[in-house]
Design an enzyme around this catalytic site. Structure first.
Site, PDB file in Angstrom:
ATOM      1  N   LYS A 175      30.990   0.988 -64.216  1.00  0.00           N
ATOM      2  CA  LYS A 175      31.470   0.385 -65.462  1.00  0.00           C
ATOM      3  C   LYS A 175      30.358  -0.454 -66.082  1.00  0.00           C
ATOM      4  O   LYS A 175      29.560  -1.074 -65.363  1.00  0.00           O
ATOM      5  CB  LYS A 175      32.683  -0.522 -65.217  1.00  0.00           C
ATOM      6  CG  LYS A 175      33.142  -1.279 -66.468  1.00  0.00           C
ATOM      7  CD  LYS A 175      34.224  -2.299 -66.200  1.00  0.00           C
ATOM      8  CE  LYS A 175      34.556  -3.051 -67.478  1.00  0.00           C
ATOM      9  NZ  LYS A 175      35.613  -4.057 -67.292  1.00  0.00           N
ATOM     10  N   GLU A 203      40.369 -14.919 -73.494  1.00  0.00           N
ATOM     11  CA  GLU A 203      40.011 -14.849 -72.079  1.00  0.00           C
ATOM     12  C   GLU A 203      39.645 -16.213 -71.509  1.00  0.00           C
ATOM     13  O   GLU A 203      38.602 -16.782 -71.838  1.00  0.00           O
ATOM     14  CB  GLU A 203      38.840 -13.879 -71.879  1.00  0.00           C
ATOM     15  CG  GLU A 203      38.529 -13.617 -70.416  1.00  0.00           C
ATOM     16  CD  GLU A 203      37.548 -12.476 -70.223  1.00  0.00           C
ATOM     17  OE1 GLU A 203      37.100 -12.288 -69.076  1.00  0.00           O
ATOM     18  OE2 GLU A 203      37.226 -11.784 -71.206  1.00  0.00           O
TER      19      GLU A 203
END
Length: 471
Positions: free
Chosen positions: A230, A280
């Site tokens: 990723k 976040e």
């Protein structure tokens, strides 16, 4: 750190202030080291902390703003009585040592039981350890002179002052009076109307997004070769306006339109500001309990309830999005365990925001008194939600794939108090504002099976947070 009882009225009382100043001044002369004095007072909760930035007389000094509307928390801070900047791989450690030293020389007095009473240090770190935008540093800490906070039905203002062995009572009282007068003024004014723009800021979307697609294609080739599992590719879009961007107006727009996010700003001494509305949270420490979040995997919101439910279900059942999300959660848990903590994951769920929704897993852990919040921040940054897996390889590839320096984007922004409480977010959905120029940031997680066109639509969606705010 001495903590003095609340013995004086919120109104100006020269005798009480003189007594406090004298005791701290004696300590400064005896130790030969400057001391910090923090005084906290009640404030009408109807006062909007954002007004402090609007009335800021310290335009050549750093400032900070922090608000989460749905949590009913807002803090504004201006002026700087002390601060520090660090660079290099040990920047978190050096920041912790510096802040610990300041707390050792701190006296807090006044109404200490009020929310956000006492000295709060505001901090911003860059994504990498060696580069920062002009006027910032890879690690930047601010101890403000004046802070105004609101938490639910409680308002608090705090005055901080650095008392050198040579500081005079007259100088101290003059600064206190100016701060008290400014706070009193906040209850008599309201936010100025958003300035009319002669034309929307200009940018060329077709030209500016081409590097992102190229980077995604290169990342997919590396994933196919097994070099990565990723990587989060970020992109920057530059806007140019005919007049200066209004940071206060932008923050007001962000908090109204993104009430489930953290609206934030870190201003530097050059008048620039890094602002955003981040969903976040990196860490929250309260009473020795850590809260953090795995937030990765995204989908748009639907235009109607039926479409919205379909998109949410697709997100929850998507193998690609789940793999991306689990990589973040596994990393956070492993990093916390490496610190000797015992983290507990809540069930995976959805965090639904105004124009986007994410997979979200809350994680909690008790922490020992010996573990500083900055130790946790250093251990977690950067998470796979903003970098990739394997971490070291992903960070190296980002230097190759991205055509700009991230600066403060996707890096820790937050505050710490002297009692060990702290909160840091990840600086995404953000922009760096420099007079008439603004650089907007967005990113997308790339894994096996990612479609470049879909990832382009995702970052365009994420960039809308700041683009609509500034246009």
């Amino acid at each position: 750190m001495p903590v003095l009882p609340y013995r004086f009225s919120p109104a100006y009382d020269a005798r009480e202030l003189q007594s406090l100043f004298s005791s701290v001044s004696v300590r400064a002369r005896q130790r030969g080291v400057a001391q910090l004095l923090s005084l906290s007072y009640p404030l009408d909760p109807a006062v909007d902390p954002l007004l402090l930035l609007q009335c800021n007389p310290f335009l050549n000094q750093p400032s900070a703003y922090w608000e989460h509307p749905s949590h009913q928390v807002a803090i504004a801070a201006i002026g700087q009585v002390d601060g520090a900047c660090f660079t290099g791989e040990e920047r978190f450690l050096r920041a912790r040592h510096w802040l610990t030293t300041q707390h050792h020389h701190l006296t807090e007095a006044g109404d200490r039981d009020r929310p956000f009473a006492g000295l709060h240090a505001f901090s911003a770190f860059t994504f990498t350890a060696h580069a920062a935008p002009p006027g910032y540093a890879p690690a930047m800490l601010i101890i403000p002179q004046l802070q105004v906070a609101r938490h639910g039905q409680h308002g608090t203002w705090s005055f901080n002052y650095r008392i050198e062995p040579s500081t005079t009572l007259a100088t101290f009282l003059a600064q206190w009076q100016r701060s008290e007068a400014l706070v009193q003024r906040l209850s008599t004014i309201s936010l100025a109307a958003k300035p009319a723009s002669p034309a929307p800021p200009s940018f060329d979307p077709a030209h500016q997004f081409a590097p992102f697609t190229t980077a995604v294609q290169a990342a997919l080739r590396a994933i196919e070769r097994g070099q990565l599992s990723k990587i989060v590719i970020a992109h920057a879009v530059d806007l140019l306006s005919r007049q200066r961007f209004s940071v206060v107006s932008a923050l007001d727009t962000l908090r109204r339109h993104h009430s489930d996010c953290y609206t934030f700003a870190i201003g530097n001494a050059q008048g620039h500001a890094f602002i955003g509305a981040s969903p976040e949270r990196l860490i929250r420490v309260r009473d020795r309990c850590l809260h953090t979040d795995a937030l990765a995997g995204s989908a748009p919101r639907g235009d109607d309830p039926h479409t919205d439910r379909e998109l949410a279900q697709q997100l929850l059942t998507s193998d690609k999005e789940r793999r991306e999300h689990d990589a973040v959660g596994d990393y956070i848990v492993a990093q916390l365990r490496a610190l000797g903590l015992d983290p507990v994951r809540s069930p995976r769920q959805l965090l639904q925001l105004r124009n986007i929704q994410h997979l979200w897993t809350p994680i909690t852990a008790p922490i020992p008194p010996t573990l500083h919040p900055l130790d946790i921040v250093a251990q977690l940054h950067p998470t796979p939600a903003v970098a990739g897996v394997p971490m070291a390889v992903a960070c190296d590839r980002l230097q190759e794939y991205e055509t700009f320096d991230r600066g403060l984007y996707a890096a820790p922004i937050g505050w710490l108090d002297a009692a060990g409480n702290s909160e840091f977010i990840v600086g995404i959905r953000s922009a760096l504002i420099c007079d008439r120029q603004a650089r907007l940031y967005g990113g997308a997680g790339i894994v096996a099976g990612s479609d470049p066109d879909r990832e382009l639509r995702e970052i365009q969606l994420k960039l809308q947070t700041m683009l609509k705010t500034l246009q």
